[in-house]
Scaffold this motif. Sequence first.
Motif, short mmCIF file in Angstrom:
data_model
loop_
_atom_site.label_atom_id
_atom_site.label_comp_id
_atom_site.label_asym_id
_atom_site.label_seq_id
_atom_site.Cartn_x
_atom_site.Cartn_y
_atom_site.Cartn_z
N LEU A 58 0.83 -1.20 0.00
CA LEU A 58 0.00 0.00 0.00
C LEU A 58 0.87 1.25 0.00
O LEU A 58 0.54 2.23 -0.68
N TYR A 84 -6.25 -5.04 -6.34
CA TYR A 84 -6.26 -5.51 -4.96
C TYR A 84 -7.46 -6.42 -4.69
O TYR A 84 -7.36 -7.38 -3.93
N ASN A 96 -7.53 -8.12 3.11
CA ASN A 96 -7.36 -6.82 3.74
C ASN A 96 -6.84 -5.72 2.81
O ASN A 96 -6.94 -4.54 3.14
N ARG A 97 -6.28 -6.08 1.66
CA ARG A 97 -5.68 -5.07 0.81
C ARG A 97 -6.71 -4.02 0.37
O ARG A 97 -6.47 -2.81 0.44
N ARG A 99 -9.69 -3.26 1.61
CA ARG A 99 -10.19 -2.45 2.73
C ARG A 99 -9.19 -1.38 3.14
O ARG A 99 -9.55 -0.22 3.33
N GLU A 100 -7.91 -1.75 3.24
CA GLU A 100 -6.90 -0.78 3.66
C GLU A 100 -6.72 0.32 2.62
O GLU A 100 -6.48 1.48 2.96
N GLU A 103 -9.98 2.57 2.92
CA GLU A 103 -10.00 3.33 4.17
C GLU A 103 -8.83 4.30 4.27
O GLU A 103 -8.84 5.20 5.11
N GLY A 104 -7.83 4.09 3.40
CA GLY A 104 -6.62 4.91 3.44
C GLY A 104 -6.53 5.88 2.29
O GLY A 104 -7.40 6.74 2.12
#
Length: 331
Positions: A58, A84, A96-97, A99-100, A103-104
């Motif tokens: 990320l 992702y 999780n990629r 989502r991160e 959210e990022g």
Amino acid sequence: MSTLFGLLRKKMLAPSLASVGFAERGFPVTPSAATVKLEAVPQAVVCGFEWAIEGASLWELERRLELVEPEQRGFAYEGATMGYTILDAMPGGGRNRTRELLEGPGKPHIFLTYIGIGFAMARLPRPLWKNILPELSGVPYHPTMSWLAVDGYGFDRAYFDTRRWVDEQLEPEPYPWAGHPGYFSRAFDQGVGRALWFIHGGDPRAVAEAAGRFPERRRPDLWSGIGLAATFAGGCDRAGLAELRQASGPHHDELALGVVFAVKARTFSSFVPRHTMTAAGILAGLTVEAARALADRTEVAPDFDAPEPPYEVWRDRIRADFSAGDQRRAG
């Protein structure tokens, strides 16, 4: 840093820049400076996808995406989200990629990252769709705007399999996205409408004629997609935009609805190109500030209780505002 497996994934899954171009796809487009800019959109998506599908962290992905010019950066985030999402769906790939990312650094581009999830849906079997949308916290418009994933799925199918989904006007099988299987085909058509704008290189007459070949029941959603694409991506001068507004006829409210969502997406990302300002004024009779204010005052809470998804309730409120304005002018 790329790994051998990452390079192999890119080689197998990433299309070439040429293959997403209008000529390679066989679209009836006369090359011009405007169509070159439109072609840069799918090319930016491919770049983002390549970086993500290679398995870039990320941290690295965000810094690569920052190198893309602001006007195209959201499209590159579409491609990165697609990459992702596919990685997360692979056996042993983790979940999780995506989502991160959303959210990022992808948060300002949330409208477009949803579309990237839809691009991934077009490449994954339906049984994997069940867990494809990550649970997000602290992200505005989630999950209301997640229907843009279905929009992205429709765009992808129309763009890459034009004969079936545009020429033959195939319709998708229902899918219970967000618990509303009956709305799936409508959101899909909104993406098909966006694709028509690219397939015809932003030519207002050709786009209107293409939409007019679909059954009447599908045209409203097609026109909202056309309005969104013309406003967000550009590709048409002032005279062409005026022609597009005229050609929308009884579907002008839908065209204007697409304009409002495009402006909302652009302002949320904090970059509004001049073509978006121009389109908002000509297609919807609104300034960027007024279009954003209309989106904000009609917004619907994600838990709004109605037969239709909150996304469509929000759209209907915007549509009703334009209908009321038309009635006031007529009176």
